[in-house]
Every structure is written in structure tokens, then in C-alpha cells.
Scaffold this active site. Structure first.
Site, PDB file in Angstrom:
ATOM      1  N   ASP A 142      13.160  11.384  62.426  1.00 23.85           N
ATOM      2  CA  ASP A 142      13.070   9.923  62.320  1.00 23.85           C
ATOM      3  C   ASP A 142      14.356   9.184  62.679  1.00 23.85           C
ATOM      4  O   ASP A 142      14.488   7.998  62.367  1.00 23.85           O
ATOM      5  CB  ASP A 142      12.649   9.526  60.902  1.00 23.85           C
ATOM      6  CG  ASP A 142      13.621  10.010  59.838  1.00 23.85           C
ATOM      7  OD1 ASP A 142      14.504  10.825  60.162  1.00 23.85           O
ATOM      8  OD2 ASP A 142      13.499   9.569  58.681  1.00 23.85           O
ATOM      9  N   GLU A 143      15.293   9.851  63.353  1.00 20.82           N
ATOM     10  CA  GLU A 143      16.503   9.124  63.747  1.00 20.82           C
ATOM     11  C   GLU A 143      17.123   9.747  64.985  1.00 20.82           C
ATOM     12  O   GLU A 143      16.930  10.929  65.276  1.00 20.82           O
ATOM     13  CB  GLU A 143      17.525   9.092  62.602  1.00 20.82           C
ATOM     14  CG  GLU A 143      17.993  10.434  62.138  1.00 20.82           C
ATOM     15  CD  GLU A 143      19.037  10.333  61.021  1.00 20.82           C
ATOM     16  OE1 GLU A 143      19.943   9.490  61.131  1.00 20.82           O
ATOM     17  OE2 GLU A 143      18.934  11.111  60.055  1.00 20.82           O
ATOM     18  N   ASP A 168      17.214   4.400  63.131  1.00 15.76           N
ATOM     19  CA  ASP A 168      16.745   5.159  61.970  1.00 15.76           C
ATOM     20  C   ASP A 168      15.508   4.483  61.384  1.00 15.76           C
ATOM     21  O   ASP A 168      15.561   3.332  60.944  1.00 15.76           O
ATOM     22  CB  ASP A 168      17.861   5.219  60.924  1.00 15.76           C
ATOM     23  CG  ASP A 168      17.586   6.239  59.832  1.00 15.76           C
ATOM     24  OD1 ASP A 168      16.532   6.900  59.884  1.00 15.76           O
ATOM     25  OD2 ASP A 168      18.421   6.363  58.918  1.00 15.76           O
TER      26      ASP A 168
END
Length: 417
Positions: A102-103, A12
Site C-alpha cells: 500500500d505504499e 501511502d
């Protein structure tokens, strides 16, 4: 069990948008930075230390930190950074399940002989993202996806945390209930009101108790997670069968106008994601949750697959209108919309761009006999323009005029004129 059984990574990126801005502008490093002006889209950890949070108004952020630096969003830069990071993920493991820009989850269970232990792989991944993309990233390592995600949350920012299989409950149970997947403000408030504040408190209750308190789906879900049970595998490049969004409204009265506006904004979000993923859908699903924790679902299947915002919005609002008597009786706490029966974009049957002039009489023109003419609106082009504006200036930069000043009192149809 051996530590090596913890083979799932949750990677993350830290304060993603703000970190990209600090990477690209050295002057911003170490300073409180927020992305967005009217609404905070992201906040650096320096800004978060003042209590600034995502979705907070810019005015509230400045009140907490008068020296906060606000920068406009650069969606193109964030998309490029995301692609670069996911390229590192793909080089790390063949099993990568992206869950947002984003993860992602990575399964590294079969890589020990060629890449080392999961902890070694996680350390190397963090180093490569920092060196090749210039961004900090936190990684949680655990036996299940849920525990890996919790571990990354605990380890933030810029950290690495392993949850060994023989220490899962010792790690999980002291944490606040908000760490459980699916526990938002409303569910947390309900749990707190019954003296349930830690995960251990959830685990001490039977499934029957939790179901009676939270409803069947939520109660069973939290009962399993509090005991560390999560059998879901990492699924690589899975094609989603539906796309949806939901919003918790909280208890209390919610006017038809506010519910309608919320649903319209959710539709904009969903259809934008559909177009970004080149997906079309045929079935619109409305989901409602009431104050007594009961739920209802309404759906309608369109004659052709589409990703047009106006078509999905009109259908969703029609479903909401038919369900409104139930809302009046029980009180609404959550509204959600999803589009299912997804197809690829190349299956769409485009509407023919007829050049016929549309004639109509309105206002003064109707009294004078003057004919007012206009050409049909190209809804596909309009959606493309709106998507571009939101990518450039943020999701709140532009919205439908139908959300402004409309009358949605009880008894007034919710469908657009």
C-alpha cells in the site's frame, strides 16, 4: 535551492484494508471498522480515534469501542486494489519503488515539462487514485525518501504535504524521535531515558554520542537522518537480493520457548513472501541483537535453493541453538531471519515424488509388531495450502503444530524432532 528540487513522492494509502472494506460496503463508511477478529489487522480512522491499533487483540479493541465493527479479511480484494493503485503510480512516473502492498516512492524529477511541478503531479495522483480506485491516499513530497515518508505520515489521513528544501530542518526537528526511520519502542525508550525526545535533540548530539548510546549502525543512521541526510535514490522494480523479517523483543528475560516460537513465525512470514514473489534462496541468516547493543550474525548455505518453510525453519532453529550460549550471557532484545542468494523460482530442483511406502514402528504398534505406513508429505503442496489459508483468513489463522506445547528449556535442543 528551489522548491522544484523536492522531486520525490511517498504515496501511502490510508488504513488500506479498512478503506477497501468501506469502499466496497457503503454501510461501513464513517463507522469504526477493524479488519480481523482475534487480532486487528487494520483499523479505520474512525476506529483509531478510540485508540484502536493494528496488532491489538479483538477483545481489547471492543473494550475501547464497544460499537466497533469487525469484518473478516479479504486478501484477494486488497491485492486487486493494490494492483489498481500501482497502475496509477506507473502511469504517473517511470520511476516507482514499491515498498509494501500500500505504499511506494515515485521520482518525478524529469517530468516538469510534460506533467508540471512535483506538487501538481502529487495532487493529480491523489485525485486519480480517488476517482479510479475509490481509495484515499496521502502523499508527501520532499527532496529525499526519508523526508517524503515523514511528510506523508504527518499529512495523514487523506492529505498532501510538501517539505521545501530550504525548510527541511524546520519541519523535521520539532517532530518526536519516533518519526525517525528505525526508532521503535525499544530505541525510543532508550532515547527518552537520556532526555532525547525530539529530532532536534538527536541532531544536537554528536555521532560519537549516539553510537555509544545505540550502537554503531543505529547511532550513525539516526545521526544522518536527524540532519536530513538520505542519499538513497528511488530504484524502480529492483530485484531484491534478500528477504527477511525481524522482531524487537524488548529488555528482560525471554524464554527459549518464546524465542523459538518468534523465530518460527518470522520464518513463516519470510518464506511466504518468497513464494509470493516466486523467489528461492540458498543462504539462511540469523541476526541477534543483545541488551548491550552488540549484534551477531550466523548463517548457513543450503545445497539447493528453496522456499520451503520447514527447510528454512529447521536451518534457522539450528543456528539459534548454536548461538544460545551468547543469549544466556548478554540478554536478547531482537531476533531476525533473512534468506539471501535469491534465485527465480524456475531454478528450483524439485524433489522427486517417490511413491515408496515409509514404514515405522511407534507406540502400541511397536509392541504388537504392527507396521504403520504413510506416504511422504508433499511439502510444496502443504506450503501452497497454508499460503492460501492465510491469504483468505489472515496471517494468524493457521500455524505450525511444532509451535504448540514444545519444551524449549535451556539445554533442550531447539531443532524439531
Amino acid at each position: 535551492m528551489f522548491v522544484s528540487d523536492a522531486t520525490i513522492l511517498h504515496a501511502d494509502l490510508d488504513a488500506f484494508y479498512a478503506s477497501v472494506e468501506q469502499r466496497d460496503d457503503p454501510w461501513l463508511r464513517g463507522r469504526p471498522v477493524v479488519v480481523g477478529g482475534g487480532v486487528v489487522l487494520a483499523a479505520s480512522y474512525e476506529a483509531k480515534s478510540y485508540g484502536i491499533k493494528t496488532a491489538m487483540s479483538g477483545r481489547a479493541a471492543r473494550a475501547l469501542c464497544p460499537g466497533v465493527i469487525s469484518v473478516p479479511p479479504r486478501m484477494d480484494a486488497y491485492s486487486r486494489a493494490s494492483r489498481d493503485v500501482f497502475a496509477v503510480f506507473d502511469r504517473t512516473s517511470p520511476l516507482v519503488e514499491g515498498i509494501s502492498i500500500d505504499e511506494a516512492f515515485l521520482d518525478v524529477g524529469g517530468l516538469r515539462r510534460i506533467a508540471g511541478t512535483p506538487l501538481d503531479i502529487a495532487s493529480r495522483l491523489r485525485r486519480e487514485v480517488a476517482e479510479q480506485v475509490g481509495l484515499p491516499i496521502t502523499v508527501g513530497v520532499a527532496r529525499t525518501k526519508f523526508l517524503a515518508k515523514v511528510a506523508s505520515g504527518v499529512a495523514k489521513p487523506d492529505g498532501l504535504l510538501l517539505v521545501p528544501p530550504d525548510g527541511e530542518l524546520q519541519f523535521l526537528h520539532p517532530l518526536p524521535v519516533e518519526r525517525l526511520w528505525g526508532v521503535g519502542k525499544v530505541t525510543a525508550a532508550t532515547l527518552h531515558a537520556h532526555g532525547i525526545r525530539r529530532v532536534a535533540d538527536v541532531a544536537s548530539h554528536s555521532e560519537t554520542d549516539l553510537v555509544s548510546l545505540l550502537g554503531k549502525a543505529t547511532g550513525r543512521h539516526l545521526h544522518a537522518l536527524a540532519r536530513g541526510f538520505d542519499p538513497r535514490p528511488v530504484r524502480s522494480r529492483r530485484r531484491r537480493r534478500s528477504l527477511g523479517a525481524q522482531h524487537a523483543l524488548g529488555r528482560g528475560y525471554h524464554s527459549p520457548e518464546s524465542v523459538t516460537a518468534t523465530l518460527a513465525l518470522l520464518v513463516e512470514k519470510v518464506t511466504r513472501r518468497m513464494r509470493a514473489a516466486d523467489r528461492l534462496g540458498r543462504t539462511v541468516v540469523l541476526r541477534l541483537r543483545f541488551a548491550d547493543y552488540t549484534r551477531v550474525t550466523r548463517s548457513h548455505t543450503l545445497p539447493v535453493a528453496t522456499a520451503r518453510t520447514d527447510t528454512v525453519r529447521d536451518t534457522a532453529l539450528g543456528l539459534l541453538y548454536t548461538a544460545w550460549p551468547l543469549i544466556d550471557d548478554r540478554g536478547l532484545t531482537l531476533v531476525g531471519v533473512a534468506v539471501t542468494n535469491l534465485d527465480d523460482e524456475d531454478t528450483e530442483q524439485l524433489e522427486l515424488p517417490f511413491e515408496d511406502i515409509i514404514e515405522r514402528h511407534s507406540g502400541v504398534a511397536a509392541q504388537t509388531g504392527e507396521v504403520v505406513t504413510h506416504r511422504p508429505i508433499d511439502r510444496h503442496a502443504l506450503d501452497a495450502v497454508l499460503d492460501d489459508l492465510r491469504n483468505r483468513f489472515g496471517s494468524g489463522s493457521v500455524t505450525s503444530a511444532t509451535l504448540l506445547g514444545r519444551d524449549h528449556r535451556p539445554g533442550v535442543p531447539l531443532l524439531p524432532d
